[in-house]
Design a protein around this motif. Structure first.
Motif, PDB file in Angstrom:
ATOM      1  N   SER A  36    -134.243 -82.670  14.995  1.00  0.00           N
ATOM      2  CA  SER A  36    -134.679 -83.782  15.843  1.00  0.00           C
ATOM      3  C   SER A  36    -133.956 -83.786  17.196  1.00  0.00           C
ATOM      4  N   ALA A  37    -132.839 -83.092  17.293  1.00  0.00           N
ATOM      5  CA  ALA A  37    -132.101 -83.078  18.564  1.00  0.00           C
ATOM      6  C   ALA A  37    -132.708 -82.051  19.522  1.00  0.00           C
ATOM      7  N   ALA A  38    -132.317 -82.163  20.791  1.00  0.00           N
ATOM      8  CA  ALA A  38    -132.853 -81.237  21.794  1.00  0.00           C
ATOM      9  C   ALA A  38    -132.230 -79.845  21.672  1.00  0.00           C
ATOM     10  N   HIS A  61    -114.604 -80.129  21.996  1.00  0.00           N
ATOM     11  CA  HIS A  61    -114.826 -79.626  20.628  1.00  0.00           C
ATOM     12  C   HIS A  61    -113.591 -78.947  20.072  1.00  0.00           C
ATOM     13  N   HIS A  62    -113.554 -78.836  18.729  1.00  0.00           N
ATOM     14  CA  HIS A  62    -112.612 -77.897  18.143  1.00  0.00           C
ATOM     15  C   HIS A  62    -113.432 -76.864  17.350  1.00  0.00           C
ATOM     16  N   GLN A  63    -112.777 -75.784  16.974  1.00  0.00           N
ATOM     17  CA  GLN A  63    -113.445 -74.653  16.299  1.00  0.00           C
ATOM     18  C   GLN A  63    -114.646 -74.151  17.102  1.00  0.00           C
ATOM     19  N   ARG A  89    -138.077 -82.293  16.943  1.00  0.00           N
ATOM     20  CA  ARG A  89    -139.063 -82.518  15.867  1.00  0.00           C
ATOM     21  C   ARG A  89    -138.400 -83.390  14.813  1.00  0.00           C
ATOM     22  N   HIS A  90    -138.969 -84.567  14.582  1.00  0.00           N
ATOM     23  CA  HIS A  90    -138.380 -85.524  13.630  1.00  0.00           C
ATOM     24  C   HIS A  90    -139.190 -85.475  12.345  1.00  0.00           C
ATOM     25  N   VAL A  91    -138.646 -84.838  11.335  1.00  0.00           N
ATOM     26  CA  VAL A  91    -139.414 -84.664  10.090  1.00  0.00           C
ATOM     27  C   VAL A  91    -139.471 -86.005   9.356  1.00  0.00           C
ATOM     28  N   GLY A 127    -127.732 -83.455   6.897  1.00  0.00           N
ATOM     29  CA  GLY A 127    -126.438 -84.061   7.185  1.00  0.00           C
ATOM     30  C   GLY A 127    -126.302 -85.482   6.671  1.00  0.00           C
ATOM     31  N   GLY A 128    -125.441 -86.241   7.366  1.00  0.00           N
ATOM     32  CA  GLY A 128    -125.164 -87.611   6.927  1.00  0.00           C
ATOM     33  C   GLY A 128    -125.249 -88.584   8.083  1.00  0.00           C
ATOM     34  N   TYR A 129    -125.016 -89.839   7.765  1.00  0.00           N
ATOM     35  CA  TYR A 129    -125.005 -90.872   8.815  1.00  0.00           C
ATOM     36  C   TYR A 129    -123.891 -91.856   8.497  1.00  0.00           C
ATOM     37  N   ALA A 149    -119.949 -93.456  19.596  1.00  0.00           N
ATOM     38  CA  ALA A 149    -119.049 -93.283  20.751  1.00  0.00           C
ATOM     39  C   ALA A 149    -118.858 -91.795  21.027  1.00  0.00           C
ATOM     40  N   GLN A 150    -118.718 -91.035  19.937  1.00  0.00           N
ATOM     41  CA  GLN A 150    -118.508 -89.598  20.101  1.00  0.00           C
ATOM     42  C   GLN A 150    -119.769 -88.913  20.634  1.00  0.00           C
ATOM     43  N   ALA A 151    -120.938 -89.387  20.190  1.00  0.00           N
ATOM     44  CA  ALA A 151    -122.193 -88.786  20.659  1.00  0.00           C
ATOM     45  C   ALA A 151    -122.367 -89.044  22.158  1.00  0.00           C
ATOM     46  N   LEU A 153    -120.005 -89.300  24.264  1.00  0.00           N
ATOM     47  CA  LEU A 153    -119.049 -88.418  24.937  1.00  0.00           C
ATOM     48  C   LEU A 153    -119.505 -86.956  24.906  1.00  0.00           C
ATOM     49  N   LYS A 154    -119.823 -86.465  23.685  1.00  0.00           N
ATOM     50  CA  LYS A 154    -120.183 -85.037  23.569  1.00  0.00           C
ATOM     51  C   LYS A 154    -121.560 -84.750  24.163  1.00  0.00           C
ATOM     52  N   GLY A 155    -122.520 -85.666  23.936  1.00  0.00           N
ATOM     53  CA  GLY A 155    -123.900 -85.392  24.348  1.00  0.00           C
ATOM     54  C   GLY A 155    -124.203 -85.860  25.759  1.00  0.00           C
ATOM     55  N   LEU A 174    -110.104 -90.026  13.432  1.00  0.00           N
ATOM     56  CA  LEU A 174    -109.110 -89.236  14.179  1.00  0.00           C
ATOM     57  C   LEU A 174    -109.736 -88.465  15.344  1.00  0.00           C
ATOM     58  N   PRO A 175    -110.783 -87.609  15.100  1.00  0.00           N
ATOM     59  CA  PRO A 175    -111.356 -86.907  16.254  1.00  0.00           C
ATOM     60  C   PRO A 175    -111.984 -87.842  17.279  1.00  0.00           C
ATOM     61  N   VAL A 176    -112.495 -88.984  16.807  1.00  0.00           N
ATOM     62  CA  VAL A 176    -113.099 -89.917  17.773  1.00  0.00           C
ATOM     63  C   VAL A 176    -112.008 -90.494  18.677  1.00  0.00           C
ATOM     64  N   PRO A 280    -124.806 -89.500   2.817  1.00  0.00           N
ATOM     65  CA  PRO A 280    -125.751 -88.388   2.970  1.00  0.00           C
ATOM     66  C   PRO A 280    -127.173 -88.887   3.260  1.00  0.00           C
ATOM     67  N   HIS A 281    -127.902 -88.130   4.089  1.00  0.00           N
ATOM     68  CA  HIS A 281    -129.338 -88.385   4.286  1.00  0.00           C
ATOM     69  C   HIS A 281    -130.083 -87.852   3.068  1.00  0.00           C
ATOM     70  N   THR A 282    -130.789 -88.716   2.350  1.00  0.00           N
ATOM     71  CA  THR A 282    -131.465 -88.236   1.136  1.00  0.00           C
ATOM     72  C   THR A 282    -132.969 -88.513   1.143  1.00  0.00           C
ATOM     73  N   LEU A 324    -117.259 -76.974   4.889  1.00  0.00           N
ATOM     74  CA  LEU A 324    -118.003 -77.002   3.619  1.00  0.00           C
ATOM     75  C   LEU A 324    -119.499 -76.824   3.887  1.00  0.00           C
ATOM     76  N   SER A 325    -119.998 -77.448   4.954  1.00  0.00           N
ATOM     77  CA  SER A 325    -121.423 -77.296   5.289  1.00  0.00           C
ATOM     78  C   SER A 325    -121.748 -75.833   5.577  1.00  0.00           C
ATOM     79  N   LEU A 326    -120.854 -75.150   6.280  1.00  0.00           N
ATOM     80  CA  LEU A 326    -121.083 -73.726   6.583  1.00  0.00           C
ATOM     81  C   LEU A 326    -121.152 -72.906   5.292  1.00  0.00           C
TER      82      LEU A 326
HETATM   83  C1  FAD Z   1    -122.056 -89.383  13.759  1.00  0.00           C
HETATM   84  C2  FAD Z   1    -121.180 -88.312  13.167  1.00  0.00           C
HETATM   85  C3  FAD Z   1    -120.135 -87.753  13.915  1.00  0.00           C
HETATM   86  C4  FAD Z   1    -119.313 -86.763  13.364  1.00  0.00           C
HETATM   87  N1  FAD Z   1    -118.260 -86.245  14.099  1.00  0.00           N
HETATM   88  C5  FAD Z   1    -117.396 -85.366  13.517  1.00  0.00           C
HETATM   89  C6  FAD Z   1    -116.249 -84.846  14.206  1.00  0.00           C
HETATM   90  O1  FAD Z   1    -115.995 -85.187  15.336  1.00  0.00           O
HETATM   91  N2  FAD Z   1    -115.426 -83.984  13.586  1.00  0.00           N
HETATM   92  C7  FAD Z   1    -115.660 -83.604  12.303  1.00  0.00           C
HETATM   93  O2  FAD Z   1    -114.865 -82.835  11.748  1.00  0.00           O
HETATM   94  N3  FAD Z   1    -116.744 -84.039  11.631  1.00  0.00           N
HETATM   95  C8  FAD Z   1    -117.600 -84.925  12.202  1.00  0.00           C
HETATM   96  N4  FAD Z   1    -118.664 -85.415  11.495  1.00  0.00           N
HETATM   97  C9  FAD Z   1    -118.907 -84.872  10.201  1.00  0.00           C
HETATM   98  C10 FAD Z   1    -119.827 -83.682  10.538  1.00  0.00           C
HETATM   99  O3  FAD Z   1    -121.115 -84.135  10.740  1.00  0.00           O
HETATM  100  C11 FAD Z   1    -119.904 -82.656   9.526  1.00  0.00           C
HETATM  101  O4  FAD Z   1    -118.647 -82.187   9.295  1.00  0.00           O
HETATM  102  C12 FAD Z   1    -120.876 -81.511   9.869  1.00  0.00           C
HETATM  103  O5  FAD Z   1    -121.456 -81.612  11.147  1.00  0.00           O
HETATM  104  C13 FAD Z   1    -121.933 -81.573   8.836  1.00  0.00           C
HETATM  105  O6  FAD Z   1    -122.809 -80.513   9.041  1.00  0.00           O
HETATM  106  P1  FAD Z   1    -124.267 -80.577   8.457  1.00  0.00           P
HETATM  107  O7  FAD Z   1    -124.944 -79.353   8.935  1.00  0.00           O
HETATM  108  O8  FAD Z   1    -124.214 -80.854   7.009  1.00  0.00           O
HETATM  109  O9  FAD Z   1    -124.938 -81.860   9.128  1.00  0.00           O
HETATM  110  P2  FAD Z   1    -125.110 -82.288  10.656  1.00  0.00           P
HETATM  111  O10 FAD Z   1    -124.149 -81.635  11.548  1.00  0.00           O
HETATM  112  O11 FAD Z   1    -125.145 -83.784  10.624  1.00  0.00           O
HETATM  113  O12 FAD Z   1    -126.555 -81.734  11.020  1.00  0.00           O
HETATM  114  C14 FAD Z   1    -127.727 -82.302  10.505  1.00  0.00           C
HETATM  115  C15 FAD Z   1    -128.833 -82.041  11.487  1.00  0.00           C
HETATM  116  O13 FAD Z   1    -130.055 -82.467  10.891  1.00  0.00           O
HETATM  117  C16 FAD Z   1    -130.846 -83.099  11.862  1.00  0.00           C
HETATM  118  N5  FAD Z   1    -131.740 -84.024  11.153  1.00  0.00           N
HETATM  119  C17 FAD Z   1    -131.415 -85.034  10.315  1.00  0.00           C
HETATM  120  N6  FAD Z   1    -132.525 -85.621   9.833  1.00  0.00           N
HETATM  121  C18 FAD Z   1    -133.580 -84.967  10.398  1.00  0.00           C
HETATM  122  C19 FAD Z   1    -134.995 -85.127  10.303  1.00  0.00           C
HETATM  123  N7  FAD Z   1    -135.559 -86.060   9.510  1.00  0.00           N
HETATM  124  N8  FAD Z   1    -135.782 -84.304  11.037  1.00  0.00           N
HETATM  125  C20 FAD Z   1    -135.240 -83.335  11.837  1.00  0.00           C
HETATM  126  N9  FAD Z   1    -133.896 -83.147  11.958  1.00  0.00           N
HETATM  127  C21 FAD Z   1    -133.082 -83.948  11.239  1.00  0.00           C
HETATM  128  C22 FAD Z   1    -129.851 -83.804  12.776  1.00  0.00           C
HETATM  129  O14 FAD Z   1    -130.393 -83.982  14.065  1.00  0.00           O
HETATM  130  C23 FAD Z   1    -128.677 -82.818  12.779  1.00  0.00           C
HETATM  131  O15 FAD Z   1    -128.742 -81.941  13.871  1.00  0.00           O
HETATM  132  C24 FAD Z   1    -119.528 -86.355  12.047  1.00  0.00           C
HETATM  133  C25 FAD Z   1    -120.587 -86.911  11.305  1.00  0.00           C
HETATM  134  C26 FAD Z   1    -121.411 -87.879  11.847  1.00  0.00           C
HETATM  135  C27 FAD Z   1    -122.542 -88.455  11.019  1.00  0.00           C
END
Ligand code: FAD
Length: 467
Positions: A36-38, A61-63, A89-91, A127-129, A149-151, A153-155, A174-176, A280-282, A324-326
């Motif tokens: 859904s992001a650009a 950023h880090h890493q 694209r927002h699924v 991902g999560g919210y 707040a972080q979005a 800044l970063k975005g 902490l990172p925020v 988590p987004h479920t 862990l996500s990686l």
């Molecule tokens: C708001 C926020 C800020 C965070 N900041 C940090 C940080 O500073 N440092 C840190 O260590 N961890 C941070 N985290 C935790 C971090 O998100 C995770 O460590 C890591 O990014 C998770 O990776 P992921 O791929 O599982 O999910 P994400 O990185 O969240 O990626 C999920 C992707 O799915 C996309 N998506 C979701 N739903 C849909 C849909 N319906 N249709 C299309 N696309 C969709 C989103 O746009 C997103 O790009 C943050 C988490 C959140 C929610």
């Protein structure tokens, strides 16, 4: 005639989705990566908007090296035609059919039109919210989520304000706080409701992942270097202001998790960045009929959900950070590629990722146990506090539904008060409403996963182009 490659739709281009896409594309599957992001990157590697021309995006950023590796891998796969990247694209729904899946996504920032695409398999990496619990004054302008707040800044390369309090609980604070301070905001305090004792009690299992401890220590030392006061075992009682936020009251928490009388302090600020953890987004998984384990999508050791042809990786399967996500994304991508081609996956090939998955899951389970909101936080929520912002339902109305009208579960509270019936469909307010009502916050089926215009639902369905 060349053999048709199976198509894997990867939904979410954060660390999990990117790792999955690269692993699958390297093994003979065509990947359609949808986000859904650009720009790809997800929350962790959120990229500055292109038009801003950021000269040093890595500064926020880090890493960054990991990101450069992922980006270079993606570019190579895009150039080779192994991956198609669909951004903006927002699924909102994934349909399961006899011969595969149809993914429906709203297009562009306006989200007024929908397009469909076909895939042989689906990998959910959404991902999560953030979870934010209510308190008096939390709806004032100037109160934002920590991730919000972080979005910004970063975005957007902008600060949400000049003087900020960062509060709540969890590792995201902490990172925020370090990010805001490094970008020039005065961080008045970092207010964490968990105490050091909770962490010390878990020292041994936490020490199994020294890199994470070093990362946390790095953030702490940067905050101390900048003179940011850390108030652990503290909570925000109230946000004050007329038109917008002017100050917050914080208080120390006693042994039972209640504010200690007389410990209140008023902290002037124009921004409160608050978060009480991540969820988590479920929705998409729910809609497909995948089982859940608590609030997360249930997966096996190959990251398969219990619906054939559907994998899940990253924070949709449980909150656990980017590393862990990686690891999960890598395993899911390899498994999906093998299974979609009718092969047996080579488990030995992902042994390192599996080992890292085990350690990181254990680490985050411990951390989750250590970080918790103040135990009796609903007691601080006054009757006049709005708990469901979309429908403007107050805590008093929720209490009346439970006390006078006899509601015993969240669904009945919703029917009696409209709490959770608005735009967000309870995604934001459910934990708060459940806490005030004293009910369980059971995850509910919520398709469509995004608000969909009626015109899209009413339009005749176009068959998706064959791939
Ligand atoms: C708001 C926020 C800020 C965070 N900041 C940090 C940080 O500073 N440092 C840190 O260590 N961890 C941070 N985290 C935790 C971090 O998100 C995770 O460590 C890591 O990014 C998770 O990776 P992921 O791929 O599982 O999910 P994400 O990185 O969240 O990626 C999920 C992707 O799915 C996309 N998506 C979701 N739903 C849909 C849909 N319906 N249709 C299309 N696309 C969709 C989103 O746009 C997103 O790009 C943050 C988490 C959140 C929610």
């Amino acid at each position: 005639m060349t053999e048709r490659r199976p198509v894997l739709a990867v939904i979410g281009a954060g660390p999990a989705g990117l790792a999955a896409a690269l692993a699958a594309a390297a093994r003979g599957v065509h990947v359609t990566l949808i986000d859904s992001a650009a720009e790809p990157g997800g929350q962790f590697y959120r990229q500055p908007a292109r038009g801003l021309g950021a000269r040093r995006p890595r500064a926020l950023h880090h890493q960054w090296r990991t990101w450069e590796r992922l980006r270079a891998g993606l570019d190579a796969r895009l150039a080779a035609g192994d991956v198609t990247c669909l951004s903006d694209r927002h699924v909102w729904c994934v349909e399961r059919e006899s011969t595969g899946f149809t993914v429906h996504a709203l297009l562009g920032p306006e989200q007024r039109e929908s397009a469909a695409l076909r895939a042989d398999g689906v990998l959910l990496a959404t991902g999560g919210y953030e979870k934010v619990l209510p308190f008096p004054g939390w709806t004032l302008p100037g109160v934002v989520t920590a991730g919000g707040a972080q979005a910004l800044l970063k975005g957007g390369l902008v600060l949400p304000g000049r003087t900020a309090v960062v509060a709540g609980t969890g590792p995201l604070l902490l990172p925020v706080a370090t990010g805001l301070a490094a970008a020039g905001a005065k961080v008045v305090a970092l207010v964490e409701s968990a105490g050091p004792r909770e962490v010390v009690r878990r020292a041994r299992p936490l020490a199994q992942v020294p890199a994470k401890l070093v990362e946390g220590a790095g953030h702490l030392s940067r905050l101390l270097f900048r003179g940011v006061p850390l108030r652990v075992r503290h909570t925000v009682l109230e946000a004050h202001g007329d038109e917008r936020l002017a100050a917050v009251t914080v208080a120390a928490l006693g042994p039972a998790g209640r504010p200690v009388p007389g410990s209140e302090r008023l902290l002037p600020c124009d921004t409160l960045a608050v978060s009480h953890g991540l969820l988590p987004h479920t929705d998409l998984a729910d809609g497909l009929g995948c089982g859940l384990d608590g609030p997360a999508v249930r997966v096996d050791d190959e990251q398969r959900t219990d619906v054939p042809g559907v994998w899940a990786a990253g924070e949709t399967t449980g909150i656990g950070g980017a590393a862990l996500s990686l690891a999960e994304g890598h395993i899911a991508g390899r498994s999906a590629a093998a299974r979609l081609r009718g092969d047996v996956p080579d488990r030995g090939g992902w042994a390192r990722a599996a080992e890292s998955r085990t350690r990181l899951r254990a680490f985050f389970a411990e951390l989750d146990g250590a970080c918790a909101p103040a135990a009796h936080w609903p007691e601080q929520v006054t009757d006049a506090t709005v708990v469901c912002r979309c429908e403007e339902v107050t805590a008093g109305a929720v209490r009346e539904a439970v006390g006078s009208l006899g509601a015993g579960d969240l669904r009945t509270v919703k029917l009696l008060t409209r709490a959770g019936m608005g735009w967000c469909q309870g995604r934001m307010c459910e934990p708060g409403v459940a806490g005030v009502a004293g009910c369980d916050a059971a995850p509910a089926r919520r398709l469509p996963a995004r608000p969909v215009p009626l015109g899209v639902l009413a339009a005749p369905t176009q068959p998706p182009p064959a791939q």
